[in-house]
Design a protein around this motif. Structure first.
Motif, PDB file in Angstrom:
ATOM      1  N   PRO A  21       3.386  18.577  32.471  1.00  0.00           N
ATOM      2  CA  PRO A  21       3.786  19.688  31.598  1.00  0.00           C
ATOM      3  C   PRO A  21       2.676  20.107  30.641  1.00  0.00           C
ATOM      4  N   ARG A  22       2.662  21.384  30.327  1.00  0.00           N
ATOM      5  CA  ARG A  22       1.765  21.869  29.270  1.00  0.00           C
ATOM      6  C   ARG A  22       2.300  21.451  27.907  1.00  0.00           C
ATOM      7  N   THR A  23       3.629  21.512  27.762  1.00  0.00           N
ATOM      8  CA  THR A  23       4.251  21.153  26.490  1.00  0.00           C
ATOM      9  C   THR A  23       5.468  20.278  26.743  1.00  0.00           C
ATOM     10  N   VAL A  24       5.587  19.211  25.963  1.00  0.00           N
ATOM     11  CA  VAL A  24       6.806  18.406  25.929  1.00  0.00           C
ATOM     12  C   VAL A  24       7.455  18.659  24.575  1.00  0.00           C
ATOM     13  N   VAL A  25       8.645  19.219  24.600  1.00  0.00           N
ATOM     14  CA  VAL A  25       9.378  19.473  23.354  1.00  0.00           C
ATOM     15  C   VAL A  25      10.043  18.179  22.923  1.00  0.00           C
ATOM     16  N   GLY A  26       9.757  17.730  21.700  1.00  0.00           N
ATOM     17  CA  GLY A  26      10.368  16.515  21.182  1.00  0.00           C
ATOM     18  C   GLY A  26       9.481  15.299  21.338  1.00  0.00           C
ATOM     19  N   THR A  27       9.808  14.273  20.550  1.00  0.00           N
ATOM     20  CA  THR A  27       9.055  13.007  20.574  1.00  0.00           C
ATOM     21  C   THR A  27       9.985  11.813  20.750  1.00  0.00           C
ATOM     22  N   GLY A  28      11.115  12.055  21.418  1.00  0.00           N
ATOM     23  CA  GLY A  28      11.975  10.931  21.751  1.00  0.00           C
ATOM     24  C   GLY A  28      13.284  10.859  21.009  1.00  0.00           C
ATOM     25  N   THR A  29      13.527  11.784  20.071  1.00  0.00           N
ATOM     26  CA  THR A  29      14.780  11.795  19.322  1.00  0.00           C
ATOM     27  C   THR A  29      15.380  13.199  19.351  1.00  0.00           C
ATOM     28  N   PRO A  30      16.692  13.304  19.189  1.00  0.00           N
ATOM     29  CA  PRO A  30      17.299  14.642  19.124  1.00  0.00           C
ATOM     30  C   PRO A  30      16.739  15.484  17.988  1.00  0.00           C
ATOM     31  N   GLU A  31      16.456  14.847  16.836  1.00  0.00           N
ATOM     32  CA  GLU A  31      15.974  15.572  15.667  1.00  0.00           C
ATOM     33  C   GLU A  31      14.600  16.205  15.912  1.00  0.00           C
ATOM     34  N   SER A  32      13.832  15.617  16.800  1.00  0.00           N
ATOM     35  CA  SER A  32      12.494  16.146  17.069  1.00  0.00           C
ATOM     36  C   SER A  32      12.518  17.364  17.980  1.00  0.00           C
ATOM     37  N   CYS A  33      13.645  17.630  18.605  1.00  0.00           N
ATOM     38  CA  CYS A  33      13.770  18.783  19.501  1.00  0.00           C
ATOM     39  C   CYS A  33      14.343  19.956  18.717  1.00  0.00           C
ATOM     40  N   THR A  34      13.468  20.648  18.035  1.00  0.00           N
ATOM     41  CA  THR A  34      13.889  21.735  17.151  1.00  0.00           C
ATOM     42  C   THR A  34      13.803  23.079  17.857  1.00  0.00           C
ATOM     43  N   ALA A  35      14.492  24.050  17.288  1.00  0.00           N
ATOM     44  CA  ALA A  35      14.409  25.406  17.811  1.00  0.00           C
ATOM     45  C   ALA A  35      12.979  25.919  17.730  1.00  0.00           C
ATOM     46  N   GLU A  36      12.291  25.653  16.629  1.00  0.00           N
ATOM     47  CA  GLU A  36      10.920  26.135  16.471  1.00  0.00           C
ATOM     48  C   GLU A  36      10.005  25.555  17.535  1.00  0.00           C
ATOM     49  N   SER A  37      10.169  24.275  17.832  1.00  0.00           N
ATOM     50  CA  SER A  37       9.298  23.660  18.836  1.00  0.00           C
ATOM     51  C   SER A  37       9.562  24.246  20.215  1.00  0.00           C
ATOM     52  N   PHE A  38      10.806  24.568  20.508  1.00  0.00           N
ATOM     53  CA  PHE A  38      11.113  25.191  21.799  1.00  0.00           C
ATOM     54  C   PHE A  38      10.568  26.611  21.859  1.00  0.00           C
ATOM     55  N   ILE A  39      10.772  27.394  20.817  1.00  0.00           N
ATOM     56  CA  ILE A  39      10.261  28.774  20.789  1.00  0.00           C
ATOM     57  C   ILE A  39       8.749  28.783  20.935  1.00  0.00           C
ATOM     58  N   ASP A  40       8.061  27.863  20.247  1.00  0.00           N
ATOM     59  CA  ASP A  40       6.605  27.770  20.358  1.00  0.00           C
ATOM     60  C   ASP A  40       6.192  27.373  21.767  1.00  0.00           C
ATOM     61  N   ALA A  41       6.942  26.477  22.386  1.00  0.00           N
ATOM     62  CA  ALA A  41       6.616  26.032  23.738  1.00  0.00           C
ATOM     63  C   ALA A  41       6.733  27.176  24.734  1.00  0.00           C
ATOM     64  N   VAL A  42       7.778  27.983  24.605  1.00  0.00           N
ATOM     65  CA  VAL A  42       7.939  29.121  25.506  1.00  0.00           C
ATOM     66  C   VAL A  42       6.795  30.110  25.315  1.00  0.00           C
ATOM     67  N   ALA A  43       6.398  30.345  24.084  1.00  0.00           N
ATOM     68  CA  ALA A  43       5.285  31.260  23.824  1.00  0.00           C
ATOM     69  C   ALA A  43       3.979  30.738  24.409  1.00  0.00           C
ATOM     70  N   ALA A  44       3.824  29.416  24.476  1.00  0.00           N
ATOM     71  CA  ALA A  44       2.605  28.821  25.031  1.00  0.00           C
ATOM     72  C   ALA A  44       2.598  28.830  26.548  1.00  0.00           C
ATOM     73  N   GLY A  45       3.767  28.932  27.159  1.00  0.00           N
ATOM     74  CA  GLY A  45       3.872  29.081  28.601  1.00  0.00           C
ATOM     75  C   GLY A  45       3.625  27.795  29.374  1.00  0.00           C
ATOM     76  N   GLY A  46       3.356  27.963  30.676  1.00  0.00           N
ATOM     77  CA  GLY A  46       3.157  26.814  31.545  1.00  0.00           C
ATOM     78  C   GLY A  46       4.446  26.054  31.785  1.00  0.00           C
ATOM     79  N   VAL A  47       4.310  24.772  32.107  1.00  0.00           N
ATOM     80  CA  VAL A  47       5.460  23.916  32.367  1.00  0.00           C
ATOM     81  C   VAL A  47       5.925  23.283  31.064  1.00  0.00           C
ATOM     82  N   ILE A  48       7.242  23.363  30.818  1.00  0.00           N
ATOM     83  CA  ILE A  48       7.839  22.861  29.586  1.00  0.00           C
ATOM     84  C   ILE A  48       8.916  21.843  29.942  1.00  0.00           C
ATOM     85  N   THR A  49       8.822  20.651  29.386  1.00  0.00           N
ATOM     86  CA  THR A  49       9.861  19.640  29.537  1.00  0.00           C
ATOM     87  C   THR A  49      10.296  19.187  28.142  1.00  0.00           C
ATOM     88  N   PHE A  50      11.223  18.221  28.110  1.00  0.00           N
ATOM     89  CA  PHE A  50      11.801  17.793  26.836  1.00  0.00           C
ATOM     90  C   PHE A  50      11.832  16.266  26.763  1.00  0.00           C
TER      91      PHE A  50
END
Length: 377
Positions: A74-103
Protein backbone atom coordinates in the motif's frame (compact mmCIF):
# COMPACT_ATOMS: atom_id res chain seq x y z
CA UNK A 1 -51.20 -12.42 -8.66
CA UNK A 2 -48.50 -11.36 -11.07
CA UNK A 3 -47.43 -13.89 -13.70
CA UNK A 4 -44.40 -16.05 -13.11
CA UNK A 5 -41.66 -15.95 -15.69
CA UNK A 6 -39.34 -18.91 -15.19
CA UNK A 7 -36.95 -19.30 -18.06
CA UNK A 8 -34.62 -22.24 -18.36
CA UNK A 9 -32.44 -21.77 -21.40
CA UNK A 10 -29.54 -24.06 -22.13
CA UNK A 11 -27.38 -21.40 -23.74
CA UNK A 12 -24.92 -19.77 -21.38
CA UNK A 13 -24.40 -16.03 -21.14
CA UNK A 14 -20.99 -14.72 -21.98
CA UNK A 15 -22.31 -11.31 -20.94
CA UNK A 16 -21.16 -11.85 -17.38
CA UNK A 17 -17.62 -11.56 -18.68
CA UNK A 18 -16.58 -7.98 -19.32
CA UNK A 19 -14.64 -6.70 -22.31
CA UNK A 20 -10.96 -5.90 -22.12
CA UNK A 21 -9.38 -2.52 -21.54
CA UNK A 22 -7.07 -0.74 -23.95
CA UNK A 23 -4.32 1.86 -23.67
CA UNK A 24 -5.09 5.53 -23.25
CA UNK A 25 -2.86 8.42 -22.35
CA UNK A 26 -2.07 9.16 -18.74
CA UNK A 27 -1.29 5.74 -17.32
CA UNK A 28 0.14 2.27 -17.86
CA UNK A 29 -1.94 -0.21 -19.76
CA UNK A 30 -4.13 -2.24 -17.39
CA UNK A 31 -3.77 -6.03 -17.58
CA UNK A 32 -5.69 -7.39 -20.54
CA UNK A 33 -8.75 -9.48 -19.75
CA UNK A 34 -7.96 -12.81 -21.38
CA UNK A 35 -11.28 -14.44 -20.60
CA UNK A 36 -9.94 -16.16 -17.49
CA UNK A 37 -11.67 -16.43 -14.14
CA UNK A 38 -10.61 -15.72 -10.59
CA UNK A 39 -11.64 -16.71 -7.09
CA UNK A 40 -12.82 -13.79 -4.95
CA UNK A 41 -12.53 -14.52 -1.20
CA UNK A 42 -15.18 -12.56 0.66
CA UNK A 43 -14.49 -11.53 4.28
CA UNK A 44 -18.04 -10.24 4.76
CA UNK A 45 -20.04 -13.45 4.37
CA UNK A 46 -20.69 -13.62 8.12
CA UNK A 47 -20.22 -10.12 9.53
CA UNK A 48 -20.75 -9.19 13.16
CA UNK A 49 -23.48 -6.71 12.19
CA UNK A 50 -25.76 -6.17 9.24
CA UNK A 51 -26.46 -8.34 6.19
CA UNK A 52 -23.61 -10.14 4.47
CA UNK A 53 -21.94 -8.82 1.34
CA UNK A 54 -23.33 -10.45 -1.78
CA UNK A 55 -25.86 -13.10 -2.69
CA UNK A 56 -24.97 -16.36 -0.92
CA UNK A 57 -26.70 -18.30 -3.70
CA UNK A 58 -24.80 -16.56 -6.49
CA UNK A 59 -22.46 -18.86 -8.38
CA UNK A 60 -21.44 -16.89 -11.47
CA UNK A 61 -17.80 -16.92 -12.51
CA UNK A 62 -15.80 -13.77 -11.89
CA UNK A 63 -13.72 -12.56 -14.82
CA UNK A 64 -10.13 -11.56 -14.13
CA UNK A 65 -10.83 -7.87 -14.64
CA UNK A 66 -13.56 -7.97 -11.97
CA UNK A 67 -11.35 -9.59 -9.33
CA UNK A 68 -9.75 -8.20 -6.20
CA UNK A 69 -6.79 -5.86 -6.58
CA UNK A 70 -3.41 -6.56 -4.98
CA UNK A 71 -2.95 -4.52 -1.80
CA UNK A 72 0.26 -6.09 -0.55
CA UNK A 73 2.24 -2.87 -1.06
CA UNK A 74 0.00 0.00 0.00
CA UNK A 75 0.94 3.62 -0.53
CA UNK A 76 -0.90 4.54 2.66
CA UNK A 77 -1.99 2.54 5.70
CA UNK A 78 -4.69 4.40 7.61
CA UNK A 79 -4.23 3.88 11.35
CA UNK A 80 -1.51 2.52 13.61
CA UNK A 81 -3.27 -0.44 15.16
CA UNK A 82 -6.10 1.12 17.19
CA UNK A 83 -9.60 2.34 16.31
CA UNK A 84 -8.70 5.82 17.60
CA UNK A 85 -5.86 6.10 15.10
CA UNK A 86 -8.23 5.60 12.16
CA UNK A 87 -9.55 9.12 11.86
CA UNK A 88 -11.63 10.77 9.19
CA UNK A 89 -8.76 13.16 8.44
CA UNK A 90 -6.30 10.33 7.91
CA UNK A 91 -8.69 8.61 5.52
CA UNK A 92 -9.44 11.81 3.57
CA UNK A 93 -5.70 12.50 3.28
CA UNK A 94 -5.06 8.94 2.13
CA UNK A 95 -7.65 9.19 -0.64
CA UNK A 96 -6.13 12.48 -1.79
CA UNK A 97 -2.70 10.82 -1.92
CA UNK A 98 -4.06 8.01 -4.08
CA UNK A 99 -2.52 4.63 -4.83
CA UNK A 100 -3.37 1.60 -2.72
CA UNK A 101 -4.97 2.34 0.66
CA UNK A 102 -5.39 -0.18 3.48
CA UNK A 103 -6.25 0.13 7.17
CA UNK A 104 -4.72 -0.89 10.50
CA UNK A 105 -7.44 -0.08 13.02
CA UNK A 106 -7.06 -3.13 15.24
CA UNK A 107 -8.60 -6.61 15.05
CA UNK A 108 -12.24 -5.57 15.54
CA UNK A 109 -14.66 -3.87 13.15
CA UNK A 110 -14.18 -0.09 13.08
CA UNK A 111 -16.33 2.79 11.83
CA UNK A 112 -14.79 5.98 10.47
CA UNK A 113 -17.30 8.84 10.37
CA UNK A 114 -16.64 11.62 7.88
CA UNK A 115 -17.75 15.26 8.02
CA UNK A 116 -17.03 15.85 4.31
CA UNK A 117 -16.37 13.66 1.27
CA UNK A 118 -13.00 12.08 0.60
CA UNK A 119 -11.97 13.22 -2.89
CA UNK A 120 -9.82 11.42 -5.42
CA UNK A 121 -7.10 13.53 -7.04
CA UNK A 122 -6.92 12.40 -10.64
CA UNK A 123 -3.12 12.33 -11.04
CA UNK A 124 -2.45 10.13 -8.00
CA UNK A 125 -3.17 6.78 -9.64
CA UNK A 126 -3.55 5.40 -12.12
CA UNK A 127 -4.69 2.61 -9.77
CA UNK A 128 -6.54 3.76 -6.67
CA UNK A 129 -7.63 0.91 -4.42
CA UNK A 130 -9.38 1.26 -1.06
CA UNK A 131 -9.45 -2.05 0.84
CA UNK A 132 -11.20 -2.24 4.20
CA UNK A 133 -10.23 -5.85 4.88
CA UNK A 134 -13.82 -6.62 5.85
CA UNK A 135 -13.38 -4.65 9.09
CA UNK A 136 -13.80 -1.01 8.06
CA UNK A 137 -17.07 0.87 7.79
CA UNK A 138 -17.07 4.32 6.24
CA UNK A 139 -19.93 6.50 7.48
CA UNK A 140 -21.31 9.78 6.23
CA UNK A 141 -22.80 10.41 9.66
CA UNK A 142 -26.10 11.30 8.03
CA UNK A 143 -24.64 14.57 6.73
CA UNK A 144 -22.23 13.97 3.84
CA UNK A 145 -21.32 11.89 0.81
CA UNK A 146 -18.42 9.54 1.51
CA UNK A 147 -16.39 9.38 -1.70
CA UNK A 148 -16.08 11.56 -4.81
CA UNK A 149 -14.15 11.05 -8.06
CA UNK A 150 -14.54 13.28 -11.11
CA UNK A 151 -12.06 13.38 -13.99
CA UNK A 152 -13.82 16.49 -15.35
CA UNK A 153 -13.52 18.51 -12.15
CA UNK A 154 -10.59 20.90 -12.61
CA UNK A 155 -10.23 21.20 -8.85
CA UNK A 156 -9.29 17.50 -8.76
CA UNK A 157 -6.72 17.97 -11.59
CA UNK A 158 -7.34 17.50 -15.30
CA UNK A 159 -5.01 14.84 -16.67
CA UNK A 160 -6.16 14.56 -20.30
CA UNK A 161 -7.91 16.67 -22.92
CA UNK A 162 -10.80 14.19 -22.95
CA UNK A 163 -11.89 13.90 -19.34
CA UNK A 164 -15.11 12.11 -20.25
CA UNK A 165 -13.27 9.16 -21.84
CA UNK A 166 -9.96 8.40 -20.14
CA UNK A 167 -8.68 5.18 -18.61
CA UNK A 168 -7.67 6.57 -15.22
CA UNK A 169 -8.01 6.82 -12.32
CA UNK A 170 -9.14 3.22 -11.94
CA UNK A 171 -10.95 3.20 -8.61
CA UNK A 172 -11.53 -0.10 -6.81
CA UNK A 173 -13.56 -0.31 -3.61
CA UNK A 174 -13.19 -3.68 -1.92
CA UNK A 175 -14.04 -5.30 1.41
CA UNK A 176 -15.79 -2.16 2.70
CA UNK A 177 -19.09 -1.06 4.23
CA UNK A 178 -20.66 2.32 3.39
CA UNK A 179 -23.34 3.61 5.76
CA UNK A 180 -25.39 6.71 6.57
CA UNK A 181 -24.12 8.81 3.67
CA UNK A 182 -26.32 11.72 2.61
CA UNK A 183 -25.65 13.89 -0.45
CA UNK A 184 -28.89 15.87 -0.34
CA UNK A 185 -26.95 19.05 0.37
CA UNK A 186 -24.99 18.69 -2.88
CA UNK A 187 -26.26 20.84 -5.73
CA UNK A 188 -23.64 20.81 -8.52
CA UNK A 189 -22.83 17.09 -8.41
CA UNK A 190 -26.03 15.66 -7.02
CA UNK A 191 -27.07 12.07 -6.49
CA UNK A 192 -24.56 9.47 -5.40
CA UNK A 193 -25.37 9.29 -1.72
CA UNK A 194 -22.28 7.28 -0.76
CA UNK A 195 -20.17 7.30 -3.95
CA UNK A 196 -20.15 9.67 -6.95
CA UNK A 197 -17.76 8.67 -9.76
CA UNK A 198 -17.16 10.12 -13.21
CA UNK A 199 -14.48 9.00 -15.65
CA UNK A 200 -11.77 6.37 -15.56
CA UNK A 201 -13.07 3.07 -14.24
CA UNK A 202 -15.01 2.01 -11.15
CA UNK A 203 -15.14 -1.44 -9.58
CA UNK A 204 -16.87 -2.53 -6.35
CA UNK A 205 -16.16 -5.90 -4.70
CA UNK A 206 -17.21 -7.53 -1.42
CA UNK A 207 -18.89 -4.40 -0.12
CA UNK A 208 -22.10 -3.29 1.60
CA UNK A 209 -24.23 -0.15 1.31
CA UNK A 210 -26.66 0.57 4.16
CA UNK A 211 -28.97 3.52 4.88
CA UNK A 212 -27.48 5.91 2.33
CA UNK A 213 -29.53 8.76 0.87
CA UNK A 214 -29.48 11.25 -1.96
CA UNK A 215 -31.92 13.78 -3.42
CA UNK A 216 -35.54 13.14 -2.44
CA UNK A 217 -36.98 14.42 -5.74
CA UNK A 218 -35.90 15.14 -9.30
CA UNK A 219 -36.45 13.46 -12.64
CA UNK A 220 -32.92 12.22 -13.39
CA UNK A 221 -30.98 12.32 -10.14
CA UNK A 222 -30.26 9.09 -8.34
CA UNK A 223 -28.02 6.46 -6.84
CA UNK A 224 -28.34 6.36 -3.07
CA UNK A 225 -25.41 3.97 -3.02
CA UNK A 226 -23.50 4.78 -6.21
CA UNK A 227 -23.88 7.21 -9.14
CA UNK A 228 -21.60 6.73 -12.15
CA UNK A 229 -20.81 8.49 -15.42
CA UNK A 230 -18.33 8.39 -18.33
CA UNK A 231 -16.60 5.03 -17.97
CA UNK A 232 -13.58 4.59 -20.26
CA UNK A 233 -14.59 3.42 -23.75
CA UNK A 234 -17.99 2.40 -22.44
CA UNK A 235 -16.53 -0.46 -20.40
CA UNK A 236 -18.72 -1.65 -17.52
CA UNK A 237 -18.73 -0.85 -13.85
CA UNK A 238 -18.24 -4.18 -12.08
CA UNK A 239 -20.22 -4.90 -8.92
CA UNK A 240 -19.20 -8.21 -7.34
CA UNK A 241 -20.39 -9.91 -4.13
CA UNK A 242 -21.95 -6.67 -2.95
CA UNK A 243 -25.14 -5.84 -1.04
CA UNK A 244 -27.30 -2.75 -1.30
CA UNK A 245 -29.72 -2.84 1.63
CA UNK A 246 -30.10 -6.54 2.26
CA UNK A 247 -32.69 -6.49 5.03
CA UNK A 248 -35.43 -4.34 6.47
CA UNK A 249 -33.93 -1.30 8.15
CA UNK A 250 -30.81 -1.30 5.98
CA UNK A 251 -32.19 -0.04 2.68
CA UNK A 252 -30.99 2.99 0.74
CA UNK A 253 -33.22 5.66 -0.82
CA UNK A 254 -33.09 8.42 -3.41
CA UNK A 255 -35.39 10.10 -5.91
CA UNK A 256 -34.37 7.41 -8.44
CA UNK A 257 -32.13 4.38 -8.16
CA UNK A 258 -32.36 3.28 -4.56
CA UNK A 259 -29.16 1.30 -5.06
CA UNK A 260 -27.30 2.52 -8.15
CA UNK A 261 -27.84 5.13 -10.85
CA UNK A 262 -26.03 6.15 -14.01
CA UNK A 263 -26.26 7.97 -17.31
CA UNK A 264 -24.64 6.30 -20.30
CA UNK A 265 -22.91 3.60 -18.26
CA UNK A 266 -22.87 -0.19 -18.63
CA UNK A 267 -22.90 -2.40 -15.55
CA UNK A 268 -21.88 -6.01 -14.89
CA UNK A 269 -23.38 -7.13 -11.59
CA UNK A 270 -22.28 -10.50 -10.24
CA UNK A 271 -23.43 -12.52 -7.22
CA UNK A 272 -24.91 -9.49 -5.49
CA UNK A 273 -28.00 -8.61 -3.46
CA UNK A 274 -30.31 -5.59 -3.79
CA UNK A 275 -33.21 -5.39 -1.37
CA UNK A 276 -35.30 -2.95 0.69
CA UNK A 277 -34.20 0.06 -1.36
CA UNK A 278 -36.61 2.81 -2.46
CA UNK A 279 -37.00 5.35 -5.23
CA UNK A 280 -38.95 8.05 -3.41
CA UNK A 281 -39.34 10.77 -6.04
CA UNK A 282 -42.68 11.59 -7.63
CA UNK A 283 -43.62 12.26 -11.23
CA UNK A 284 -41.16 10.15 -13.26
CA UNK A 285 -38.81 11.40 -16.01
CA UNK A 286 -39.60 13.72 -17.66
CA UNK A 287 -41.47 15.07 -14.68
CA UNK A 288 -45.22 15.06 -15.08
CA UNK A 289 -46.88 18.48 -14.84
CA UNK A 290 -47.15 19.68 -11.28
CA UNK A 291 -44.62 17.17 -9.92
CA UNK A 292 -40.92 17.41 -9.04
CA UNK A 293 -40.16 14.19 -10.96
CA UNK A 294 -38.48 10.94 -10.04
CA UNK A 295 -39.53 7.77 -8.31
CA UNK A 296 -38.08 5.21 -10.75
CA UNK A 297 -35.65 2.33 -10.36
CA UNK A 298 -36.24 0.78 -6.97
CA UNK A 299 -32.69 -0.44 -6.99
CA UNK A 300 -31.19 0.12 -10.49
CA UNK A 301 -31.67 3.24 -12.61
CA UNK A 302 -29.93 3.24 -16.02
CA UNK A 303 -30.46 6.04 -18.52
CA UNK A 304 -28.47 6.75 -21.67
CA UNK A 305 -27.94 5.41 -25.17
CA UNK A 306 -25.74 2.42 -26.03
CA UNK A 307 -25.25 0.50 -22.81
CA UNK A 308 -25.60 -2.99 -21.36
CA UNK A 309 -26.95 -4.05 -18.00
CA UNK A 310 -25.64 -7.55 -17.29
CA UNK A 311 -26.86 -9.29 -14.13
CA UNK A 312 -25.68 -12.75 -13.08
CA UNK A 313 -26.11 -14.68 -9.83
CA UNK A 314 -27.95 -11.76 -8.27
CA UNK A 315 -31.10 -11.40 -6.18
CA UNK A 316 -33.30 -8.28 -6.40
CA UNK A 317 -36.25 -8.21 -4.01
CA UNK A 318 -38.43 -6.07 -1.73
CA UNK A 319 -37.54 -2.79 -3.43
CA UNK A 320 -40.15 -0.09 -3.95
CA UNK A 321 -40.92 2.77 -6.34
CA UNK A 322 -43.52 5.47 -6.89
CA UNK A 323 -43.23 5.73 -10.69
CA UNK A 324 -41.51 3.02 -12.80
CA UNK A 325 -39.23 0.03 -12.51
CA UNK A 326 -39.72 -1.40 -9.04
CA UNK A 327 -36.59 -3.49 -9.62
CA UNK A 328 -34.94 -1.99 -12.72
CA UNK A 329 -35.47 1.16 -14.75
CA UNK A 330 -33.57 0.95 -18.04
CA UNK A 331 -34.08 3.51 -20.80
CA UNK A 332 -31.90 3.53 -23.89
CA UNK A 333 -32.87 6.77 -25.60
CA UNK A 334 -31.55 5.72 -29.01
CA UNK A 335 -32.81 2.14 -28.57
CA UNK A 336 -29.37 0.52 -28.77
CA UNK A 337 -29.10 -0.70 -25.16
CA UNK A 338 -29.76 -4.22 -23.89
CA UNK A 339 -30.28 -6.20 -20.71
CA UNK A 340 -28.93 -9.67 -19.89
CA UNK A 341 -30.11 -11.59 -16.83
CA UNK A 342 -28.62 -14.97 -15.93
CA UNK A 343 -29.11 -17.23 -12.89
CA UNK A 344 -30.82 -14.45 -10.98
CA UNK A 345 -34.03 -13.87 -9.04
CA UNK A 346 -36.17 -10.73 -9.31
CA UNK A 347 -39.17 -10.94 -7.01
CA UNK A 348 -41.51 -9.05 -4.70
CA UNK A 349 -40.55 -5.57 -5.85
CA UNK A 350 -43.53 -3.27 -5.62
CA UNK A 351 -45.08 -0.11 -7.02
CA UNK A 352 -44.98 1.74 -10.29
CA UNK A 353 -46.13 0.97 -13.81
CA UNK A 354 -44.83 0.61 -17.39
CA UNK A 355 -43.77 -3.02 -17.50
CA UNK A 356 -43.91 -3.92 -21.22
CA UNK A 357 -41.77 -7.07 -21.19
CA UNK A 358 -41.33 -8.42 -17.67
CA UNK A 359 -42.83 -7.46 -14.33
CA UNK A 360 -40.72 -5.07 -12.23
CA UNK A 361 -38.53 -4.00 -15.19
CA UNK A 362 -39.32 -0.75 -17.05
CA UNK A 363 -37.87 -0.39 -20.53
CA UNK A 364 -38.74 0.47 -24.12
CA UNK A 365 -40.66 -2.43 -25.63
CA UNK A 366 -37.95 -2.93 -28.28
CA UNK A 367 -35.11 -3.25 -25.73
CA UNK A 368 -33.54 -6.70 -26.11
CA UNK A 369 -33.73 -8.59 -22.82
CA UNK A 370 -32.05 -12.01 -22.73
CA UNK A 371 -33.00 -14.06 -19.67
CA UNK A 372 -31.52 -17.45 -18.82
CA UNK A 373 -32.06 -19.74 -15.82
CA UNK A 374 -33.73 -16.95 -13.90
CA UNK A 375 -36.96 -16.21 -12.06
CA UNK A 376 -38.81 -12.94 -12.55
CA UNK A 377 -42.11 -12.88 -10.66
Amino acid sequence: MRPLFLLLVMASLSACDGPSMSQSDGGPTPPAHDGGQVTVPNPLTNPEDGPAAGNPDGDCAIPVEAGLEDVSSPRTVVGTGTPESCTAESFIDAVAAGGVITFDCGPEPTTITLDRPAKVVNDTGPEIVIDGGGLVTLSGGGTTRILYMNTCDEAQVWTTSHCDDQDHPRLTLQNLTFIDADSRAEDEYDGGGAVWARGGRLKIINSRFFNNRCADVGPDVGGAGVRAFSQFQGLPVYVVNTTFGGAEGFGNQCSNGGGISSIGVSWTILNSLFSHNRAVGNGANPAQPGTPGGGSGGTIYNDGNEMTLSICGTRIEHNQVNAHGSAIFFVSNNHTGNIRIDRSVITNNTGGSWYPTYPQISNHDDTPIVVTDSTIE
